[in-house]
Scaffold this motif. Structure first.
Motif, PDB file in Angstrom:
ATOM      1  N   ASN A 160      67.056  -1.301  87.543  1.00  0.00           N
ATOM      2  CA  ASN A 160      67.166  -1.301  86.082  1.00  0.00           C
ATOM      3  C   ASN A 160      66.497  -0.076  85.476  1.00  0.00           C
ATOM      4  O   ASN A 160      67.008   0.511  84.518  1.00  0.00           O
ATOM      5  CB  ASN A 160      66.574  -2.585  85.492  1.00  0.00           C
ATOM      6  CG  ASN A 160      67.447  -3.786  85.757  1.00  0.00           C
ATOM      7  OD1 ASN A 160      68.656  -3.670  85.974  1.00  0.00           O
ATOM      8  ND2 ASN A 160      66.845  -4.956  85.765  1.00  0.00           N
ATOM      9  N   THR A 179      68.776   2.972  86.276  1.00  0.00           N
ATOM     10  CA  THR A 179      70.098   2.966  85.632  1.00  0.00           C
ATOM     11  C   THR A 179      70.048   2.669  84.140  1.00  0.00           C
ATOM     12  O   THR A 179      71.095   2.539  83.506  1.00  0.00           O
ATOM     13  CB  THR A 179      71.015   1.926  86.314  1.00  0.00           C
ATOM     14  OG1 THR A 179      70.452   0.619  86.151  1.00  0.00           O
ATOM     15  CG2 THR A 179      71.223   2.254  87.782  1.00  0.00           C
ATOM     16  N   LYS A 180      68.875   2.604  83.554  1.00  0.00           N
ATOM     17  CA  LYS A 180      68.758   2.190  82.146  1.00  0.00           C
ATOM     18  C   LYS A 180      69.540   3.079  81.186  1.00  0.00           C
ATOM     19  O   LYS A 180      69.979   2.629  80.143  1.00  0.00           O
ATOM     20  CB  LYS A 180      67.307   2.097  81.721  1.00  0.00           C
ATOM     21  CG  LYS A 180      66.602   3.432  81.609  1.00  0.00           C
ATOM     22  CD  LYS A 180      65.162   3.262  81.214  1.00  0.00           C
ATOM     23  CE  LYS A 180      64.500   4.625  81.171  1.00  0.00           C
ATOM     24  NZ  LYS A 180      63.086   4.537  80.970  1.00  0.00           N
ATOM     25  N   ASN A 181      69.704   4.338  81.513  1.00  0.00           N
ATOM     26  CA  ASN A 181      70.417   5.252  80.619  1.00  0.00           C
ATOM     27  C   ASN A 181      71.900   5.377  80.954  1.00  0.00           C
ATOM     28  O   ASN A 181      72.615   6.125  80.302  1.00  0.00           O
ATOM     29  CB  ASN A 181      69.764   6.634  80.643  1.00  0.00           C
ATOM     30  CG  ASN A 181      68.371   6.580  80.057  1.00  0.00           C
ATOM     31  OD1 ASN A 181      68.114   5.857  79.099  1.00  0.00           O
ATOM     32  ND2 ASN A 181      67.455   7.319  80.654  1.00  0.00           N
ATOM     33  N   ASN A 182      72.336   4.659  81.983  1.00  0.00           N
ATOM     34  CA  ASN A 182      73.753   4.686  82.338  1.00  0.00           C
ATOM     35  C   ASN A 182      74.519   3.702  81.479  1.00  0.00           C
ATOM     36  O   ASN A 182      74.213   2.524  81.469  1.00  0.00           O
ATOM     37  CB  ASN A 182      73.968   4.319  83.811  1.00  0.00           C
ATOM     38  CG  ASN A 182      73.491   5.396  84.739  1.00  0.00           C
ATOM     39  OD1 ASN A 182      73.284   6.529  84.326  1.00  0.00           O
ATOM     40  ND2 ASN A 182      73.318   5.059  85.992  1.00  0.00           N
ATOM     41  N   ASN A 183      75.471   4.210  80.771  1.00  0.00           N
ATOM     42  CA  ASN A 183      76.321   3.367  79.949  1.00  0.00           C
ATOM     43  C   ASN A 183      77.753   3.801  80.215  1.00  0.00           C
ATOM     44  O   ASN A 183      78.134   4.897  79.796  1.00  0.00           O
ATOM     45  CB  ASN A 183      75.956   3.525  78.475  1.00  0.00           C
ATOM     46  CG  ASN A 183      76.748   2.596  77.583  1.00  0.00           C
ATOM     47  OD1 ASN A 183      77.720   1.977  78.011  1.00  0.00           O
ATOM     48  ND2 ASN A 183      76.331   2.499  76.341  1.00  0.00           N
ATOM     49  N   PRO A 184      78.530   2.971  80.918  1.00  0.00           N
ATOM     50  CA  PRO A 184      79.890   3.373  81.270  1.00  0.00           C
ATOM     51  C   PRO A 184      80.745   3.774  80.074  1.00  0.00           C
ATOM     52  O   PRO A 184      81.653   4.571  80.205  1.00  0.00           O
ATOM     53  CB  PRO A 184      80.476   2.145  81.957  1.00  0.00           C
ATOM     54  CG  PRO A 184      79.306   1.356  82.398  1.00  0.00           C
ATOM     55  CD  PRO A 184      78.189   1.675  81.432  1.00  0.00           C
ATOM     56  N   THR A 185      80.428   3.295  78.895  1.00  0.00           N
ATOM     57  CA  THR A 185      81.236   3.659  77.732  1.00  0.00           C
ATOM     58  C   THR A 185      80.988   5.100  77.315  1.00  0.00           C
ATOM     59  O   THR A 185      81.787   5.681  76.603  1.00  0.00           O
ATOM     60  CB  THR A 185      80.954   2.721  76.530  1.00  0.00           C
ATOM     61  OG1 THR A 185      79.569   2.798  76.213  1.00  0.00           O
ATOM     62  CG2 THR A 185      81.352   1.300  76.870  1.00  0.00           C
ATOM     63  N   ASN A 186      79.874   5.694  77.786  1.00  0.00           N
ATOM     64  CA  ASN A 186      79.582   7.093  77.478  1.00  0.00           C
ATOM     65  C   ASN A 186      80.116   8.055  78.527  1.00  0.00           C
ATOM     66  O   ASN A 186      80.014   9.260  78.364  1.00  0.00           O
ATOM     67  CB  ASN A 186      78.067   7.311  77.361  1.00  0.00           C
ATOM     68  CG  ASN A 186      77.482   6.577  76.169  1.00  0.00           C
ATOM     69  OD1 ASN A 186      78.185   6.274  75.220  1.00  0.00           O
ATOM     70  ND2 ASN A 186      76.205   6.279  76.247  1.00  0.00           N
ATOM     71  N   ALA A 187      80.658   7.526  79.623  1.00  0.00           N
ATOM     72  CA  ALA A 187      81.167   8.387  80.694  1.00  0.00           C
ATOM     73  C   ALA A 187      82.435   9.094  80.237  1.00  0.00           C
ATOM     74  O   ALA A 187      83.231   8.544  79.481  1.00  0.00           O
ATOM     75  CB  ALA A 187      81.461   7.543  81.930  1.00  0.00           C
ATOM     76  N   SER A 229      86.629  10.133  84.718  1.00  0.00           N
ATOM     77  CA  SER A 229      85.627  10.747  85.573  1.00  0.00           C
ATOM     78  C   SER A 229      85.463   9.974  86.885  1.00  0.00           C
ATOM     79  O   SER A 229      84.877  10.470  87.817  1.00  0.00           O
ATOM     80  CB  SER A 229      84.281  10.823  84.862  1.00  0.00           C
ATOM     81  OG  SER A 229      83.795   9.525  84.590  1.00  0.00           O
ATOM     82  N   PHE A 230      85.989   8.758  86.944  1.00  0.00           N
ATOM     83  CA  PHE A 230      85.832   7.942  88.138  1.00  0.00           C
ATOM     84  C   PHE A 230      87.177   7.455  88.595  1.00  0.00           C
ATOM     85  O   PHE A 230      87.922   6.838  87.854  1.00  0.00           O
ATOM     86  CB  PHE A 230      84.919   6.738  87.830  1.00  0.00           C
ATOM     87  CG  PHE A 230      84.744   5.828  89.007  1.00  0.00           C
ATOM     88  CD1 PHE A 230      84.071   6.266  90.137  1.00  0.00           C
ATOM     89  CD2 PHE A 230      85.252   4.552  88.994  1.00  0.00           C
ATOM     90  CE1 PHE A 230      83.896   5.432  91.216  1.00  0.00           C
ATOM     91  CE2 PHE A 230      85.076   3.717  90.075  1.00  0.00           C
ATOM     92  CZ  PHE A 230      84.410   4.163  91.190  1.00  0.00           C
TER      93      PHE A 230
END
Length: 123
Positions: free
Chosen positions: A103, A106-114, A118-119
Motif C-alpha cells: 500500500n 502503490t499509494k500514488n498509483n491510480n489507473p485512471t491517471n495512466a 499504456s498497458f
C-alpha cells in the motif's frame, strides 16, 4: 505478459493463508471451505484443495475428525492444531507487513491517471 496468469499466481500464494484463516474460525468440511472461498471470490476446486490440506496435515498444522453424514459417506472435518495456530499468527503478521508495504509503494498509483493504451495485457 498475461495478466490472468499473474492474478492466478497471486491467488495461489495466499490460498494457504485463507484456508487456515477459515478453519481457525470453525472446523470445516471440504465443501464448506470451497463455498467460503467462493464467497471471497477465490474459486478453488477439490483437486487443488485436497493436496493442500494433506500437506498442511502432514506439516502438523491441521488435524481432522470423521463425522457420520445422513446423506452419504462420513465427512472429514479439519481443525487447526496448536502448531497451526502459531503458523497462522506468523502468516497474519507477514500479511499485515506485506499489505502495508504494498500500500505504501502503490499509494500514488491510480489507473485512471495512466496514459491511454499504456498497458497491453497480452504482450
Amino acid at each position: 505478459m498475461n495478466t490472468e496468469n499473474t492474478k492466478a499466481q497471486m491467488r495461489k500464494g495466499i490460498l494457504e493463508f485463507c484456508i487456515l484463516s477459515l478453519i481457525n474460525e470453525k472446523e470445516m468440511y471440504v465443501s464448506d471451505l470451497i463455498d467460503e472461498l467462493k464467497k471471497g471470490k477465490l474459486d478453488v476446486v477439490e483437486g487443488t484443495l485436497y493436496p493442500l490440506l494433506t500437506r498442511l496435515k502432514n506439516g502438523e498444522f491441521l488435524s481432522y475428525r470423521w463425522e457420520e453424514s445422513t446423506g452419504g459417506p462420513p465427512r472429514k472435518y479439519y481443525q487447526l492444531t496448536e502448531k497451526g495456530k502459531l503458523f497462522l499468527a506468523e502468516l497474519l503478521n507477514t500479511w499485515n507487513e506485506l499489505t502495508d508495504s504494498v500500500n505504501q509503494i502503490t499509494k500514488n498509483n491510480n489507473p485512471t491517471n495512466a496514459p491511454e493504451n499504456s498497458f497491453e495485457p497480452n504482450n
